[in-house]
Design a protein around this motif. Structure first.
Motif, PDB file in Angstrom:
ATOM      1  N   LEU A   1       1.321  10.029   2.895  1.00  0.00           N
ATOM      2  CA  LEU A   1       0.123   9.023   2.903  1.00  0.00           C
ATOM      3  C   LEU A   1       0.623   7.666   2.405  1.00  0.00           C
ATOM      4  CD1 LEU A   1      -2.366  11.654   1.315  1.00  0.00           C
ATOM      5  CD2 LEU A   1      -2.322  10.898   3.544  1.00  0.00           C
ATOM      6  N   MET A   2       0.598   6.805   3.360  1.00  0.00           N
ATOM      7  CA  MET A   2       1.008   5.557   3.110  1.00  0.00           C
ATOM      8  C   MET A   2      -0.056   4.353   2.772  1.00  0.00           C
ATOM      9  SD  MET A   2       4.561   5.863   3.064  1.00  0.00           S
ATOM     10  CE  MET A   2       5.373   4.413   3.686  1.00  0.00           C
ATOM     11  N   ASN A   3      -0.634   4.341   1.757  1.00  0.00           N
ATOM     12  CA  ASN A   3      -1.561   3.454   1.510  1.00  0.00           C
ATOM     13  C   ASN A   3      -2.866   3.924   1.986  1.00  0.00           C
ATOM     14  OD1 ASN A   3       0.326   2.001   0.040  1.00  0.00           O
ATOM     15  ND2 ASN A   3       0.724   0.939   1.608  1.00  0.00           N
ATOM     16  N   GLU A   4      -3.247   5.264   2.011  1.00  0.00           N
ATOM     17  CA  GLU A   4      -4.396   5.527   2.710  1.00  0.00           C
ATOM     18  C   GLU A   4      -4.952   6.963   2.056  1.00  0.00           C
ATOM     19  OE1 GLU A   4      -2.923   7.174   6.779  1.00  0.00           O
ATOM     20  OE2 GLU A   4      -0.987   7.152   5.755  1.00  0.00           O
ATOM     21  N   HIS A   5      -6.090   7.250   2.895  1.00  0.00           N
ATOM     22  CA  HIS A   5      -6.624   8.604   2.072  1.00  0.00           C
ATOM     23  C   HIS A   5      -6.993   9.198   3.487  1.00  0.00           C
ATOM     24  CE1 HIS A   5     -10.488   6.368   2.711  1.00  0.00           C
ATOM     25  NE2 HIS A   5     -11.040   7.590   2.854  1.00  0.00           N
ATOM     26  N   VAL A   6      -7.212  10.808   2.993  1.00  0.00           N
ATOM     27  CA  VAL A   6      -7.808  11.691   4.063  1.00  0.00           C
ATOM     28  C   VAL A   6      -8.780  12.741   3.409  1.00  0.00           C
ATOM     29  CG1 VAL A   6      -5.799  11.575   5.610  1.00  0.00           C
ATOM     30  CG2 VAL A   6      -6.095  13.353   3.751  1.00  0.00           C
ATOM     31  N   GLU A   7      -9.973  13.000   4.214  1.00  0.00           N
ATOM     32  CA  GLU A   7     -10.687  13.988   3.607  1.00  0.00           C
ATOM     33  C   GLU A   7     -10.512  15.287   4.246  1.00  0.00           C
ATOM     34  OE1 GLU A   7     -15.471  14.650   3.232  1.00  0.00           O
ATOM     35  OE2 GLU A   7     -14.833  12.872   2.868  1.00  0.00           O
ATOM     36  N   LEU A   8     -10.163  16.247   3.466  1.00  0.00           N
ATOM     37  CA  LEU A   8      -9.868  17.749   3.892  1.00  0.00           C
ATOM     38  C   LEU A   8     -11.181  18.342   4.619  1.00  0.00           C
ATOM     39  CD1 LEU A   8      -7.028  18.728   1.473  1.00  0.00           C
ATOM     40  CD2 LEU A   8      -6.933  17.484   3.580  1.00  0.00           C
ATOM     41  N   PRO A   9     -11.026  19.471   5.063  1.00  0.00           N
ATOM     42  CA  PRO A   9     -12.545  20.235   5.712  1.00  0.00           C
ATOM     43  C   PRO A   9     -13.250  20.803   4.400  1.00  0.00           C
ATOM     44  CG  PRO A   9     -10.516  20.742   6.816  1.00  0.00           C
ATOM     45  CD  PRO A   9     -10.071  19.966   5.915  1.00  0.00           C
ATOM     46  N   VAL A  10     -12.545  21.063   3.346  1.00  0.00           N
ATOM     47  CA  VAL A  10     -13.349  21.463   2.038  1.00  0.00           C
ATOM     48  C   VAL A  10     -13.757  20.550   1.518  1.00  0.00           C
ATOM     49  CG1 VAL A  10     -11.646  23.588   1.962  1.00  0.00           C
ATOM     50  CG2 VAL A  10     -11.014  21.868   0.738  1.00  0.00           C
ATOM     51  N   GLY A  11     -13.618  19.369   1.703  1.00  0.00           N
ATOM     52  CA  GLY A  11     -14.307  18.250   0.839  1.00  0.00           C
ATOM     53  C   GLY A  11     -13.556  17.563  -0.135  1.00  0.00           C
ATOM     54  N   ILE A  12     -12.288  17.915  -0.253  1.00  0.00           N
ATOM     55  CA  ILE A  12     -11.369  17.148  -1.300  1.00  0.00           C
ATOM     56  C   ILE A  12     -10.777  16.019  -0.445  1.00  0.00           C
ATOM     57  CG2 ILE A  12      -9.306  17.387  -2.451  1.00  0.00           C
ATOM     58  CD1 ILE A  12      -9.905  20.398  -2.845  1.00  0.00           C
ATOM     59  N   VAL A  13     -10.623  14.912  -1.259  1.00  0.00           N
ATOM     60  CA  VAL A  13      -9.969  13.538  -0.678  1.00  0.00           C
ATOM     61  C   VAL A  13      -8.919  13.622  -1.394  1.00  0.00           C
ATOM     62  CG1 VAL A  13     -10.119  11.127  -0.711  1.00  0.00           C
ATOM     63  CG2 VAL A  13     -12.455  12.450  -0.531  1.00  0.00           C
ATOM     64  N   VAL A  14      -7.689  13.390  -0.516  1.00  0.00           N
ATOM     65  CA  VAL A  14      -6.225  13.232  -0.737  1.00  0.00           C
ATOM     66  C   VAL A  14      -5.785  11.924  -0.472  1.00  0.00           C
ATOM     67  CG1 VAL A  14      -4.147  14.178  -1.008  1.00  0.00           C
ATOM     68  CG2 VAL A  14      -5.666  15.682  -0.644  1.00  0.00           C
ATOM     69  N   ALA A  15      -5.311  11.143  -1.377  1.00  0.00           N
ATOM     70  CA  ALA A  15      -5.009   9.610  -1.255  1.00  0.00           C
ATOM     71  C   ALA A  15      -3.404   9.472  -1.506  1.00  0.00           C
ATOM     72  CB  ALA A  15      -5.819   8.723  -1.988  1.00  0.00           C
ATOM     73  N   GLY A  16      -2.962   8.683  -1.009  1.00  0.00           N
ATOM     74  CA  GLY A  16      -1.240   8.111  -1.352  1.00  0.00           C
ATOM     75  C   GLY A  16      -1.005   6.813  -1.250  1.00  0.00           C
ATOM     76  N   ILE A  17      -0.446   6.213  -2.363  1.00  0.00           N
ATOM     77  CA  ILE A  17       0.007   4.861  -2.239  1.00  0.00           C
ATOM     78  C   ILE A  17       1.631   4.698  -2.194  1.00  0.00           C
ATOM     79  CG2 ILE A  17      -0.034   4.688  -4.845  1.00  0.00           C
ATOM     80  CD1 ILE A  17      -0.927   1.842  -4.491  1.00  0.00           C
ATOM     81  N   GLU A  18       1.972   3.745  -1.485  1.00  0.00           N
ATOM     82  CA  GLU A  18       3.464   3.861  -1.597  1.00  0.00           C
ATOM     83  C   GLU A  18       3.820   3.347  -3.021  1.00  0.00           C
ATOM     84  OE1 GLU A  18       5.484   1.560   1.502  1.00  0.00           O
ATOM     85  OE2 GLU A  18       3.697   1.063   2.504  1.00  0.00           O
ATOM     86  N   ASP A  19       5.257   3.669  -3.106  1.00  0.00           N
ATOM     87  CA  ASP A  19       5.806   3.513  -4.479  1.00  0.00           C
ATOM     88  C   ASP A  19       5.775   2.132  -4.617  1.00  0.00           C
ATOM     89  OD1 ASP A  19       7.062   4.500  -7.121  1.00  0.00           O
ATOM     90  OD2 ASP A  19       8.588   3.142  -6.309  1.00  0.00           O
ATOM     91  N   ARG A  20       5.726   1.400  -6.033  1.00  0.00           N
ATOM     92  CA  ARG A  20       5.813   0.006  -6.202  1.00  0.00           C
ATOM     93  C   ARG A  20       7.100  -0.686  -5.954  1.00  0.00           C
ATOM     94  NH1 ARG A  20       6.339  -0.090 -12.958  1.00  0.00           N
ATOM     95  NH2 ARG A  20       8.025   1.009 -13.196  1.00  0.00           N
ATOM     96  N   THR A  21       8.167   0.333  -5.703  1.00  0.00           N
ATOM     97  CA  THR A  21       9.660  -0.452  -5.285  1.00  0.00           C
ATOM     98  C   THR A  21       8.931  -1.207  -3.993  1.00  0.00           C
ATOM     99  OG1 THR A  21      10.329   1.468  -5.963  1.00  0.00           O
ATOM    100  CG2 THR A  21      11.654   0.298  -4.595  1.00  0.00           C
ATOM    101  N   ALA A  22       7.874  -0.585  -3.055  1.00  0.00           N
ATOM    102  CA  ALA A  22       7.671  -1.327  -1.827  1.00  0.00           C
ATOM    103  C   ALA A  22       7.987  -2.888  -2.232  1.00  0.00           C
ATOM    104  CB  ALA A  22       6.304  -0.719  -1.307  1.00  0.00           C
ATOM    105  N   ASP A  23       7.375  -3.377  -3.213  1.00  0.00           N
ATOM    106  CA  ASP A  23       7.280  -4.762  -3.423  1.00  0.00           C
ATOM    107  C   ASP A  23       8.495  -5.407  -3.434  1.00  0.00           C
ATOM    108  OD1 ASP A  23       4.416  -4.322  -4.002  1.00  0.00           O
ATOM    109  OD2 ASP A  23       4.701  -4.183  -6.057  1.00  0.00           O
TER     110      ASP A  23
END
Length: 214
Positions: free
Chosen positions: A77-99
């Protein structure tokens, strides 16, 4: 490869529904790790295996690192989120080293802007920087999951890393949510730990009971 397979077997033995990997999987150039997808082949869970990048993925080549992890079966997950079938949202952001590598990195609020934050939101961010943890919770994250600190790895280094990262190791209450920082299952630099054992964290999510009517 043998150590990776042992760790995979330990994780799978816990029978998790969902596996979260908050970065720093790679510490060598991906071209030297052609064996990795095969070693990670058994790392599977019914709801998926989700990861995001740590600082070391940038040091060894982030695009090739993400490609290798995806070939290993991870959903990175690169600066995005997904919603799983069970209703949980999982999000991920790139590490701050990306800056430092001139990569655009949105805010936590932008990543969760169109997420249904009425549902449980799990947020992956490799580095537990206090301002970013608090921003993720303010944007709707219920649990922010990080690594990076290694818990200090070798005592008394943790006394110094704790100053830089108040959410240093363990579970912390942060506003309406929580921060979970793990010490990881490997190491950086010398292949040793002192006073900070490696860990695989098993988290059980439970729904809050519905309020009773007066």
């Amino acid at each position: 490869p043998a150590m990776v397979r042992r760790r995979v077997a330990e994780v799978v033995a816990l029978e998790p529904d969902l596996i979260l990997v908050p970065g720093d999987v790679l510490d060598q150039p991906p071209e030297r790790l052609a064996w990795l997808p095969d070693a990670l082949a058994d790392l599977r869970a019914p709801l998926g295996v989700f990861a995001t990048t740590g600082n070391h993925e940038y040091y060894v080549g982030v695009d090739a690192s993400v490609d290798l992890l995806e070939r290993a079966g991870f959903d990175v997950l690169m600066n995005e989120h997904v919603e799983l079938p069970v209703g949980i949202v999982v999000a991920g952001i790139e590490d701050r080293t990306a800056d430092r590598f001139d990569r655009a990195r949105p805010s936590e609020a932008e990543i969760l802007a169109d997420a249904d934050t009425r549902r449980p939101v799990l947020f992956l961010n490799h580095t537990p920087a206090a301002d970013e943890v608090q921003a993720a919770v303010a944007a709707g994250a219920d649990l922010v999951h990080s690594g990076h600190t290694h818990g200090g790895q070798i005592w008394p280094v943790g006394l110094l890393t704790r100053l830089a990262f108040p959410y240093h190791h363990g579970l912390y209450r942060v506003g309406s949510g929580h921060q979970l920082t793990t010490s990881g299952i490997g190491w950086w630099g010398p292949s040793m730990r002192l006073g900070v054992p490696p860990e695989i964290v098993l988290v059980t999510l439970r729904a809050e009971p519905a309020p009773t009517r007066p």
